[in-house]
Design a protein around this motif. Structure first.
Motif, PDB file in Angstrom:
ATOM      1  N   ALA A 260     -66.932  30.231 -40.823  1.00  0.00           N
ATOM      2  CA  ALA A 260     -68.128  29.396 -40.738  1.00  0.00           C
ATOM      3  C   ALA A 260     -68.953  29.792 -39.520  1.00  0.00           C
ATOM      4  N   ALA A 261     -70.262  29.834 -39.669  1.00  0.00           N
ATOM      5  CA  ALA A 261     -71.148  30.200 -38.569  1.00  0.00           C
ATOM      6  C   ALA A 261     -72.310  29.221 -38.524  1.00  0.00           C
ATOM      7  N   VAL A 262     -72.390  28.456 -37.465  1.00  0.00           N
ATOM      8  CA  VAL A 262     -73.458  27.474 -37.291  1.00  0.00           C
ATOM      9  C   VAL A 262     -74.219  27.823 -36.020  1.00  0.00           C
ATOM     10  N   ARG A 263     -75.482  28.188 -36.159  1.00  0.00           N
ATOM     11  CA  ARG A 263     -76.283  28.574 -35.001  1.00  0.00           C
ATOM     12  C   ARG A 263     -76.586  27.371 -34.113  1.00  0.00           C
ATOM     13  N   VAL A 306     -78.283  42.100 -21.996  1.00  0.00           N
ATOM     14  CA  VAL A 306     -77.023  42.418 -21.329  1.00  0.00           C
ATOM     15  C   VAL A 306     -75.997  42.755 -22.414  1.00  0.00           C
ATOM     16  N   THR A 307     -75.715  44.035 -22.583  1.00  0.00           N
ATOM     17  CA  THR A 307     -74.919  44.498 -23.712  1.00  0.00           C
ATOM     18  C   THR A 307     -73.421  44.458 -23.418  1.00  0.00           C
ATOM     19  N   ALA A 308     -72.644  44.738 -24.458  1.00  0.00           N
ATOM     20  CA  ALA A 308     -71.190  44.810 -24.308  1.00  0.00           C
ATOM     21  C   ALA A 308     -70.775  45.942 -23.386  1.00  0.00           C
ATOM     22  N   ASP A 309     -71.629  46.956 -23.235  1.00  0.00           N
ATOM     23  CA  ASP A 309     -71.346  48.037 -22.282  1.00  0.00           C
ATOM     24  C   ASP A 309     -71.679  47.618 -20.851  1.00  0.00           C
ATOM     25  N   ASP A 310     -72.722  46.808 -20.683  1.00  0.00           N
ATOM     26  CA  ASP A 310     -73.130  46.361 -19.344  1.00  0.00           C
ATOM     27  C   ASP A 310     -72.177  45.315 -18.767  1.00  0.00           C
ATOM     28  N   TRP A 311     -71.731  44.410 -19.604  1.00  0.00           N
ATOM     29  CA  TRP A 311     -71.094  43.191 -19.134  1.00  0.00           C
ATOM     30  C   TRP A 311     -69.810  43.418 -18.327  1.00  0.00           C
ATOM     31  N   PRO A 312     -68.894  44.300 -18.728  1.00  0.00           N
ATOM     32  CA  PRO A 312     -67.680  44.493 -17.922  1.00  0.00           C
ATOM     33  C   PRO A 312     -67.983  44.889 -16.480  1.00  0.00           C
ATOM     34  N   HIS A 313     -69.002  45.702 -16.258  1.00  0.00           N
ATOM     35  CA  HIS A 313     -69.344  46.140 -14.908  1.00  0.00           C
ATOM     36  C   HIS A 313     -69.992  45.004 -14.111  1.00  0.00           C
ATOM     37  N   ILE A 314     -70.734  44.145 -14.792  1.00  0.00           N
ATOM     38  CA  ILE A 314     -71.313  42.971 -14.125  1.00  0.00           C
ATOM     39  C   ILE A 314     -70.202  42.017 -13.687  1.00  0.00           C
ATOM     40  N   LEU A 315     -69.188  41.832 -14.529  1.00  0.00           N
ATOM     41  CA  LEU A 315     -68.052  40.995 -14.146  1.00  0.00           C
ATOM     42  C   LEU A 315     -67.314  41.602 -12.953  1.00  0.00           C
ATOM     43  N   ALA A 316     -67.188  42.920 -12.928  1.00  0.00           N
ATOM     44  CA  ALA A 316     -66.554  43.573 -11.783  1.00  0.00           C
ATOM     45  C   ALA A 316     -67.390  43.375 -10.520  1.00  0.00           C
ATOM     46  N   ASP A 317     -68.723  43.440 -10.651  1.00  0.00           N
ATOM     47  CA  ASP A 317     -69.596  43.141  -9.510  1.00  0.00           C
ATOM     48  C   ASP A 317     -69.314  41.736  -8.975  1.00  0.00           C
ATOM     49  N   ARG A 341     -76.101  37.370 -21.418  1.00  0.00           N
ATOM     50  CA  ARG A 341     -75.058  38.069 -22.187  1.00  0.00           C
ATOM     51  C   ARG A 341     -74.782  37.347 -23.504  1.00  0.00           C
ATOM     52  N   VAL A 342     -74.705  36.038 -23.456  1.00  0.00           N
ATOM     53  CA  VAL A 342     -74.439  35.260 -24.675  1.00  0.00           C
ATOM     54  C   VAL A 342     -75.534  35.490 -25.715  1.00  0.00           C
ATOM     55  N   LEU A 343     -76.791  35.418 -25.288  1.00  0.00           N
ATOM     56  CA  LEU A 343     -77.893  35.573 -26.228  1.00  0.00           C
ATOM     57  C   LEU A 343     -77.958  37.003 -26.764  1.00  0.00           C
ATOM     58  N   THR A 344     -77.602  37.974 -25.936  1.00  0.00           N
ATOM     59  CA  THR A 344     -77.525  39.360 -26.416  1.00  0.00           C
ATOM     60  C   THR A 344     -76.382  39.521 -27.402  1.00  0.00           C
ATOM     61  N   PHE A 345     -75.260  38.903 -27.108  1.00  0.00           N
ATOM     62  CA  PHE A 345     -74.095  38.952 -27.997  1.00  0.00           C
ATOM     63  C   PHE A 345     -74.438  38.406 -29.367  1.00  0.00           C
ATOM     64  N   TRP A 346     -75.185  37.325 -29.415  1.00  0.00           N
ATOM     65  CA  TRP A 346     -75.566  36.775 -30.717  1.00  0.00           C
ATOM     66  C   TRP A 346     -76.375  37.777 -31.523  1.00  0.00           C
ATOM     67  N   GLU A 347     -77.210  38.555 -30.852  1.00  0.00           N
ATOM     68  CA  GLU A 347     -77.940  39.598 -31.569  1.00  0.00           C
ATOM     69  C   GLU A 347     -76.999  40.723 -31.995  1.00  0.00           C
ATOM     70  N   GLU A 348     -76.057  41.095 -31.133  1.00  0.00           N
ATOM     71  CA  GLU A 348     -75.113  42.179 -31.438  1.00  0.00           C
ATOM     72  C   GLU A 348     -74.262  41.886 -32.664  1.00  0.00           C
ATOM     73  N   ASP A 354     -66.118  38.780 -39.395  1.00  0.00           N
ATOM     74  CA  ASP A 354     -65.311  38.102 -38.386  1.00  0.00           C
ATOM     75  C   ASP A 354     -64.420  39.072 -37.625  1.00  0.00           C
ATOM     76  N   GLY A 355     -63.735  39.949 -38.347  1.00  0.00           N
ATOM     77  CA  GLY A 355     -62.849  40.904 -37.702  1.00  0.00           C
ATOM     78  C   GLY A 355     -63.584  41.863 -36.787  1.00  0.00           C
ATOM     79  N   GLU A 356     -64.781  42.249 -37.172  1.00  0.00           N
ATOM     80  CA  GLU A 356     -65.576  43.150 -36.333  1.00  0.00           C
ATOM     81  C   GLU A 356     -65.983  42.473 -35.029  1.00  0.00           C
ATOM     82  N   ILE A 357     -66.267  41.175 -35.093  1.00  0.00           N
ATOM     83  CA  ILE A 357     -66.612  40.440 -33.876  1.00  0.00           C
ATOM     84  C   ILE A 357     -65.389  40.333 -32.971  1.00  0.00           C
ATOM     85  N   ASP A 358     -64.240  40.046 -33.552  1.00  0.00           N
ATOM     86  CA  ASP A 358     -63.016  40.008 -32.759  1.00  0.00           C
ATOM     87  C   ASP A 358     -62.773  41.347 -32.065  1.00  0.00           C
ATOM     88  N   GLU A 359     -62.993  42.449 -32.776  1.00  0.00           N
ATOM     89  CA  GLU A 359     -62.795  43.775 -32.191  1.00  0.00           C
ATOM     90  C   GLU A 359     -63.771  44.007 -31.040  1.00  0.00           C
TER      91      GLU A 359
END
Length: 406
Positions: A260-263, A306-317, A341-348, A354-359
């Motif tokens: 289920a997906a509710v925006r 803020v993409t999935a590639d950017d975010w890990p480095h921002i957390l390290a910062d 990051r959250v709003l970018t993730f929703w676009e990503e 579901d499985g692709e999002i988990d991955e």
């Protein structure tokens, strides 16, 4: 003492949850009766300043278990205030095990009681945390802050470290009552405070599958809840001996996204985005200084992409800044970047299964572990502030810059 009845306490922390608290209490009672028909079972409502009839609704629900209500004043209190009240009452009852159920959940099942309780059997301290399937537009603080940061610092991947439906035994209760409590642990920081301290002290943490979780969306709290979670998490991290290597067990592939997906409400999203944009305009120089990994992120309709590639480095910062003594700026600026990051993730995830999002989330967590380990961050040399204050967010999140009362 050896022949006494086992005491099981189910605590329901609540504030203004009259619509759902009755159903949660009934599910708890049914689960207790099935799992411990001969035991001494207690359901504790811990509330702080409810004005909608929460206490009355709980009092009206017919339970076979003993009912207890503990209350505290509303101003300056939060979920953690109620959890600590449950812990105190459980200690007074010499409880063998304690379970916590969020009061706003609409999918609570009696079976959860037995599953959680079984996971904490034994004499050694143990904490049970839930593993849910959630709406893909929820669990944002879990997915993008708590879970990857805990994995990066402690080398352990916990899918739902702030899920709410927790359990622990008497040995854990005794130990947890000795841990230092930052002010934010009395607020929404309580769940991560429990999980992070357990990992810090090498206490066993068990994940318990509970199926789907349906509850009131926390998104309207996105400018408050993550700040409190990060505050508690960073306090515990600074008391840790150092960044730990990944554990010997490979992380399990998550199955956290529900079909289920509710925006989220577009009006709320728009209002939040506008607040974050104003915040970043006001603190642009300091954000760029503390988060060099965010300097090159591109623009987006909602602010920053803020993409999935950017975010890990921002957390390290963020961890580097906290370890360097910039606790509050790192905490507060990270919240603004996190919303983007959250709003970018929703676009990503648009169009993904579901499985692709988990991955994607698993990859993000793994990259965060690598990014943090690559920094050589030293912990233990800095401390967090004694008081919790919204600080930089005052005027941007509709709350004044005031501390939590002692």
């Amino acid at each position: 003492m050896a022949n006494r009845s086992q005491v099981t306490v189910v605590g329901i922390p609540a504030r203004d949850e009259a619509r759902t608290v009755g159903a949660v209490a009934l599910a708890a009672d049914a689960g207790l009766h099935r799992a411990f028909p001969q035991g001494s079972n207690v359901v504790v409502l811990a509330e702080n300043g409810s004005t909608d009839g929460t206490v009355q609704r709980f009092a009206e629900v017919p339970l076979r278990s003993r009912k207890v209500v503990v209350g505290s004043a509303g101003p300056g209190t939060g979920k953690g205030t109620n959890v600590f009240a449950v812990m105190d009452r459980a200690a007074a009852l010499d409880a063998d095990r304690v379970l916590l159920l969020d009061a706003d959940v609409r999918s609570t099942e009696p079976e959860w009681i037995g599953r959680l309780a079984e996971a904490v059997d034994g004499d050694e301290p143990v904490l049970a945390v839930p593993a849910y399937r959630r709406n893909r537009f929820e669990a944002n603080t879990t997915n993008h802050l708590a879970s990857p940061l805990l994995a990066a610092v402690y080398g352990v991947h916990v899918q739902q470290p702030i899920g709410g439906e927790f359990a622990f035994n008497r040995a854990f209760l005794r130990r947890a009552r000795t841990w230092p409590r930052p002010d934010s642990a009395y607020l929404y920081g309580i769940d991560v405070w429990l999980t992070a301290n357990a990992l810090r002290e090498h206490v066993r943490v068990v994940e318990v599958p509970l199926g789907r979780k349906l509850h009131n969306s926390p998104f309207p709290k996105i400018l408050r809840l993550p700040q409190q979670v990060l505050d508690s998490l960073f306090h515990v991290v600074l008391r840790t001996d150092g960044v730990r290597p990944p554990g010997p067990d490979a992380p399990r592939t998550r199955a956290a996204v529900d079909g289920a997906a509710v925006r989220q409400d577009p009006a709320v999203v728009s209002r939040v985005s506008a607040s974050v944009a104003r915040y970043l305009d006001a603190h642009r120089g300091d954000v760029r200084a503390l988060f060099p990994s965010a300097r090159e992120v591109g623009p987006a309709p909602w602010g920053l992409r803020v993409t999935a590639d950017d975010w890990p480095h921002i957390l390290a910062d963020a961890l580097a800044a906290v370890s360097g003594g910039r606790f509050e700026p790192a905490r507060d600026h990270l919240v603004a970047l996190y919303v983007n990051r959250v709003l970018t993730f929703w676009e990503e995830i648009d169009g993904l299964g579901d499985g692709e999002i988990d991955e994607l989330l698993d990859r993000q967590a793994a990259r965060t572990v690598r990014a943090v380990r690559g920094r050589g961050i030293a912990l233990g040399g800095a401390t967090g502030p004694d008081r919790f204050d919204v600080r930089h967010w005052a005027g941007f999140n509709d709350e004044p810059a005031v501390s939590v009362p002692a």
